[in-house]
Design a protein around this motif. Structure first.
Motif: not given
Length: 104
Positions: A22-40, A45-48
């Motif tokens: 919330w402090r670091d701009n939730p829209v930017a954080v969610l955008g970064a997660l969305r950009a990472a997409g399936a790679g994240l 899963l690869a680390h499991v």
């Protein structure tokens, strides 16, 4: 009180995470997660797989009737890695925490 300490710590961690997002701009954080997409998800899963191998290896060292299940050992590996990654404890804190959990 000690029985609920893990739950309290988990809730405190969740609250801290939400506050940081919330402090670091939730829209930017969610955008970064969305950009990472399936790679994240793929990276997680690869680390499991190495974590599962680690759990199986540690489990093989425990003999007798008190031998934990693979999923229990995987949980211990997850906790150990989390503590070692998140806390400045010279990569020994996770081992102490997982050993105490295993003793229970």
């Amino acid at each position: 009180m000690m029985k609920h300490l893990g739950r309290v710590a988990a809730l405190a961690g969740l609250a801290a995470s939400l506050w940081l997002v919330w402090r670091d701009n939730p829209v930017a954080v969610l955008g970064a997660l969305r950009a990472a997409g399936a790679g994240l998800l793929l990276a997680a899963l690869a680390h499991v797989l190495p974590m599962l191998a680690n759990a199986c290896d540690w489990r093989s060292l425990i003999r007798g009737a008190n031998r934990p299940r693979v999923l229990d050992m995987l949980h211990l590996v997850w906790v150990r890695e989390s503590v070692n990654s998140m806390l400045p404890v010279a990569r020994i804190g996770g081992e102490v925490v997982s050993f105490r959990m295993l003793r229970r």
